[in-house]
Scaffold this motif. Structure first.
Motif, PDB file in Angstrom:
ATOM      1  N   LEU A   1     -55.709  12.205  19.751  1.00 16.89           N
ATOM      2  CA  LEU A   1     -54.218  12.321  20.406  1.00 16.89           C
ATOM      3  C   LEU A   1     -53.670  11.017  20.411  1.00 16.89           C
ATOM      4  O   LEU A   1     -52.477  10.781  20.225  1.00 16.89           O
ATOM      5  CB  LEU A   1     -54.089  13.234  21.599  1.00 16.89           C
ATOM      6  N   ARG A   2     -54.341  10.072  20.768  1.00 15.93           N
ATOM      7  CA  ARG A   2     -53.994   8.398  20.925  1.00 15.93           C
ATOM      8  C   ARG A   2     -53.673   8.046  19.727  1.00 15.93           C
ATOM      9  O   ARG A   2     -52.635   7.302  19.366  1.00 15.93           O
ATOM     10  CB  ARG A   2     -54.781   7.773  21.535  1.00 15.93           C
ATOM     11  N   LEU A   3     -54.381   8.366  18.506  1.00 14.38           N
ATOM     12  CA  LEU A   3     -54.132   7.957  17.270  1.00 14.38           C
ATOM     13  C   LEU A   3     -52.813   8.600  16.776  1.00 14.38           C
ATOM     14  O   LEU A   3     -51.709   7.837  16.460  1.00 14.38           O
ATOM     15  CB  LEU A   3     -54.999   8.463  16.213  1.00 14.38           C
ATOM     16  N   ARG A   4     -52.637   9.890  17.152  1.00  9.11           N
ATOM     17  CA  ARG A   4     -51.188  10.530  16.719  1.00  9.11           C
ATOM     18  C   ARG A   4     -50.049  10.113  17.340  1.00  9.11           C
ATOM     19  O   ARG A   4     -49.059   9.947  16.900  1.00  9.11           O
ATOM     20  CB  ARG A   4     -51.543  11.946  16.754  1.00  9.11           C
ATOM     21  N   LYS A   5     -50.334   9.778  18.624  1.00  6.41           N
ATOM     22  CA  LYS A   5     -48.978   9.257  19.487  1.00  6.41           C
ATOM     23  C   LYS A   5     -48.898   7.591  19.189  1.00  6.41           C
ATOM     24  O   LYS A   5     -47.599   7.367  18.606  1.00  6.41           O
ATOM     25  CB  LYS A   5     -49.821   9.483  20.849  1.00  6.41           C
ATOM     26  N   ASP A   6     -49.805   6.903  19.187  1.00  5.67           N
ATOM     27  CA  ASP A   6     -49.477   5.536  18.839  1.00  5.67           C
ATOM     28  C   ASP A   6     -49.205   5.244  17.455  1.00  5.67           C
ATOM     29  O   ASP A   6     -48.301   4.399  17.171  1.00  5.67           O
ATOM     30  CB  ASP A   6     -50.919   4.634  19.160  1.00  5.67           C
ATOM     31  N   MET A   7     -49.788   6.107  16.444  1.00  3.73           N
ATOM     32  CA  MET A   7     -49.176   5.748  15.247  1.00  3.73           C
ATOM     33  C   MET A   7     -47.718   6.399  14.981  1.00  3.73           C
ATOM     34  O   MET A   7     -47.150   6.353  13.790  1.00  3.73           O
ATOM     35  CB  MET A   7     -50.232   6.352  14.228  1.00  3.73           C
ATOM     36  N   GLU A   8     -47.108   7.295  15.977  1.00  2.75           N
ATOM     37  CA  GLU A   8     -45.959   8.044  15.675  1.00  2.75           C
ATOM     38  C   GLU A   8     -46.119   8.958  14.621  1.00  2.75           C
ATOM     39  O   GLU A   8     -45.092   8.813  13.640  1.00  2.75           O
ATOM     40  CB  GLU A   8     -44.759   7.181  15.713  1.00  2.75           C
ATOM     41  N   LEU A   9     -47.210   9.831  14.602  1.00  6.08           N
ATOM     42  CA  LEU A   9     -47.220  10.614  13.298  1.00  6.08           C
ATOM     43  C   LEU A   9     -46.486  11.838  13.686  1.00  6.08           C
ATOM     44  O   LEU A   9     -47.063  12.863  14.298  1.00  6.08           O
ATOM     45  CB  LEU A   9     -48.468  10.896  13.149  1.00  6.08           C
ATOM     46  N   PHE A  10     -45.038  11.798  13.336  1.00  4.13           N
ATOM     47  CA  PHE A  10     -44.366  12.906  13.674  1.00  4.13           C
ATOM     48  C   PHE A  10     -44.528  14.276  12.613  1.00  4.13           C
ATOM     49  O   PHE A  10     -43.764  15.435  13.009  1.00  4.13           O
ATOM     50  CB  PHE A  10     -43.008  12.652  13.647  1.00  4.13           C
TER      51      PHE A  10
ATOM     52  N   PRO B   1     -62.881   7.150  24.046  1.00  7.63           N
ATOM     53  CA  PRO B   1     -62.989   8.041  22.816  1.00  7.63           C
ATOM     54  C   PRO B   1     -62.556   7.104  21.563  1.00  7.63           C
ATOM     55  O   PRO B   1     -62.248   7.472  20.567  1.00  7.63           O
ATOM     56  CB  PRO B   1     -62.455   9.236  23.088  1.00  7.63           C
ATOM     57  N   LEU B   2     -61.763   6.017  22.012  1.00  9.44           N
ATOM     58  CA  LEU B   2     -61.081   5.253  20.965  1.00  9.44           C
ATOM     59  C   LEU B   2     -60.723   4.047  21.679  1.00  9.44           C
ATOM     60  O   LEU B   2     -59.778   3.587  22.759  1.00  9.44           O
ATOM     61  CB  LEU B   2     -59.586   5.743  20.490  1.00  9.44           C
ATOM     62  N   THR B   3     -61.318   2.683  21.167  1.00  6.14           N
ATOM     63  CA  THR B   3     -61.046   1.415  21.724  1.00  6.14           C
ATOM     64  C   THR B   3     -59.812   1.133  21.100  1.00  6.14           C
ATOM     65  O   THR B   3     -59.216   1.392  20.180  1.00  6.14           O
ATOM     66  CB  THR B   3     -62.166   0.438  21.189  1.00  6.14           C
ATOM     67  N   ASP B   4     -59.363   0.076  21.916  1.00  6.53           N
ATOM     68  CA  ASP B   4     -57.632  -0.732  21.784  1.00  6.53           C
ATOM     69  C   ASP B   4     -58.248  -1.427  20.418  1.00  6.53           C
ATOM     70  O   ASP B   4     -57.192  -1.384  19.415  1.00  6.53           O
ATOM     71  CB  ASP B   4     -57.541  -1.855  22.721  1.00  6.53           C
ATOM     72  N   GLU B   5     -59.307  -1.737  19.987  1.00  4.03           N
ATOM     73  CA  GLU B   5     -59.629  -2.697  18.675  1.00  4.03           C
ATOM     74  C   GLU B   5     -59.268  -1.615  17.636  1.00  4.03           C
ATOM     75  O   GLU B   5     -58.851  -1.888  16.336  1.00  4.03           O
ATOM     76  CB  GLU B   5     -61.000  -3.100  18.738  1.00  4.03           C
ATOM     77  N   THR B   6     -60.104  -0.483  17.978  1.00  4.03           N
ATOM     78  CA  THR B   6     -60.031   0.415  16.940  1.00  4.03           C
ATOM     79  C   THR B   6     -58.619   1.221  16.465  1.00  4.03           C
ATOM     80  O   THR B   6     -58.146   1.282  15.329  1.00  4.03           O
ATOM     81  CB  THR B   6     -60.836   1.818  16.836  1.00  4.03           C
ATOM     82  N   MET B   7     -57.933   1.222  17.547  1.00  2.88           N
ATOM     83  CA  MET B   7     -56.483   1.686  17.431  1.00  2.88           C
ATOM     84  C   MET B   7     -55.842   0.705  16.676  1.00  2.88           C
ATOM     85  O   MET B   7     -54.832   1.058  15.811  1.00  2.88           O
ATOM     86  CB  MET B   7     -55.931   1.817  18.858  1.00  2.88           C
ATOM     87  N   GLN B   8     -55.991  -0.692  16.628  1.00  2.00           N
ATOM     88  CA  GLN B   8     -55.077  -1.702  16.203  1.00  2.00           C
ATOM     89  C   GLN B   8     -55.716  -1.731  14.700  1.00  2.00           C
ATOM     90  O   GLN B   8     -54.579  -1.765  13.905  1.00  2.00           O
ATOM     91  CB  GLN B   8     -55.518  -3.134  16.530  1.00  2.00           C
ATOM     92  N   LYS B   9     -56.834  -1.275  14.383  1.00  2.00           N
ATOM     93  CA  LYS B   9     -57.361  -1.370  12.930  1.00  2.00           C
ATOM     94  C   LYS B   9     -56.433  -0.144  12.299  1.00  2.00           C
ATOM     95  O   LYS B   9     -56.154   0.023  10.895  1.00  2.00           O
ATOM     96  CB  LYS B   9     -58.721  -1.119  12.820  1.00  2.00           C
ATOM     97  N   ALA B  10     -56.464   1.033  13.055  1.00  2.00           N
ATOM     98  CA  ALA B  10     -55.428   2.140  12.334  1.00  2.00           C
ATOM     99  C   ALA B  10     -54.268   1.811  12.283  1.00  2.00           C
ATOM    100  O   ALA B  10     -53.645   2.281  11.183  1.00  2.00           O
ATOM    101  CB  ALA B  10     -55.650   3.466  13.460  1.00  2.00           C
TER     102      ALA B  10
END
Ligand code: NAD
Length: 366
Positions: free
Chosen positions: A94-103, A55-64
């Motif tokens: 959920l990974r976007l929220r977690k890895d970007m530490e969106l608190f 549902p989310l590639t590492d590459e897209t996560m990095q771009k985010a």
């Protein structure tokens, strides 16, 4: 002019349909020449699973991580309901929220005059309503340890979740709320259950300390969460900014949202910690989901997504004038009687998703 980088993750269902209208507005802002947005598209959710098996590639996560801000549409749909847990579309979000530490989750509940009658509450109670709920998003009982389900020696089963907050978690979310209150009505309600929960006692003490030390000009009031729920439907206009924990924020923000009438009108922002330059990681998304029941029909309301972009202008780019301009254009369109199906009223003119986009662009002066 340094371009501002936006990663657009339109997602599934109506996500791409409503996001298309945001892209048209971004193109309009770029053409005006006062600002330059550099837009990149990516996949999240079911569409990413179909293309990449995740549902989310590492590459897209990095771009985010690298983008100045992320704009998200919605994820999910029946097509992916039976996937294993880790592959489900929601895991991407959920990974976007977690890895970007969106608190910090900002959920405004704002009632446009033209839609005041759509609320389930009496019109006079909600007309002019403008409340901002600031919900702590990465701590509290949804993440606290210990957690789980265990079997006791007597054979009975026990489910466990733990409400836990540290001072730094409380202070950083309270700081976001105080700063917002300073830019709005200078009034902050801090909400917990200090009468029955030690974590609530700590919350109250830390927020009080922070207010006295750094924000003496903000009127701070404390309120128990159950009373806040009651006050939100009794007299919602008494509130300006509300700050609360993950669990209470989950409930209270949905409650406040429905004061405004329609899911198709509700934006949100999720913010991370500020870096040395004051820049915060940020993700903006409508509150609604992918609405598979109406996807592909061109009838979805794009205003929640457009209002999320207005929040992006305001909070990521400090472009208050442009945010006001977009919100004023949306207000003018509603005042003129144009409505998508979800907010249709007698005597109004029904428009499609792109018809609403046309109307907003026209109101902007395009
Ligand atoms: P939903 O918000 O997608 O839809 C609820 C109802 O509101 C539907 O009748 C829908 O047609 C209507 N609606 C929602 N947004 C609208 C809009 N912009 N214009 C007009 N009508 C609108 O919630 P759901 O039906 O519970 O969930 C559908 C899918 O969305 C599920 O797969 C769910 O997991 C997912 N979901 C995703 C998010 C997200 O991406 N943040 C949030 C909630 C649900």
């Amino acid at each position: 002019m340094t371009p501002k980088s936006l990663l657009i993750l339109a997602g599934d269902g109506i996500g791409p349909e409503v996001m298309e209208q945001v892209k048209r507005v971004i193109t309009w802002f770029n053409a005006k020449g006062k600002v330059s947005f550099k837009v990149e598209d990516g996949l999240v959710g079911g569409c990413s699973y179909d293309a990449h098996g995740t549902p989310l590639t590492d590459e897209t996560m990095q771009k985010a991580m690298d983008a100045d801000a992320v704009l998200l549409g919605a994820v999910g749909g029946p097509k992916w309901d039976n996937l294993p847990f880790a592959a489900k579309p929601e895991r991407g979000l959920l990974r976007l929220r977690k890895d970007m530490e969106l608190f910090a989750n900002l959920r405004p509940a704002f009632v446009f005059d033209a839609l005041a009658e759509a609320s389930t509450l009496k019109t006079e109670l909600v007309r002019g309503l403008d409340v901002m709920i600031v919900r702590e998003l990465t701590g509290g009982v949804y993440f606290g340890e210990p957690r789980g389900i265990e079997t006791l020696p007597n054979g009975e089963r026990r489910g466990i979740n733990t409400q836990v907050y540290t001072t730094s978690e409380i202070v950083r979310i309270a700081e976001v709320a105080f700063e917002l209150a300073a830019k709005r009505g200078k009034k902050l309600h801090s909400v917990e259950k200090a009468n029955v929960m030690e974590s609530g006692v700590l919350w109250r003490e830390e927020v009080t300390k922070l207010g006295a030390a750094k924000h003496p000009d903000i009127k701070l009031e404390h309120m128990y969460a159950d009373n806040c729920a009651m006050q939100l439907v009794r007299n919602p206009k008494q509130f300006d900014v509300i700050v609360t924990d993950n669990l209470f924020g989950d409930l209270l923000s949905d409650c406040a949202a429905m004061l405004t009438g329609s899911l198709g009108m509700l934006p949100s922002a999720s913010l991370g910690a500020a870096d040395a330059s004051g820049k915060r990681r940020a993700l903006y998304e409508p509150v609604h989901g992918s609405a598979p029941d109406i996807a592909g029909q061109g009838i979805a309301n794009p205003l929640a997504c457009l209002l999320s972009f207005a929040m992006c202008l305001r909070y990521s780019f400090n472009m208050a004038a442009e945010a006001d301009q977009l919100e004023t254009a949306i207000k003018a369109v509603l005042d003129s009687g144009k409505r998508t199906a979800d907010i249709m009223q007698p005597g109004a003119t029904k428009v499609s998703t792109s018809g609403m986009g046309d109307a907003v662009l026209a109101a902007l002066g395009a």
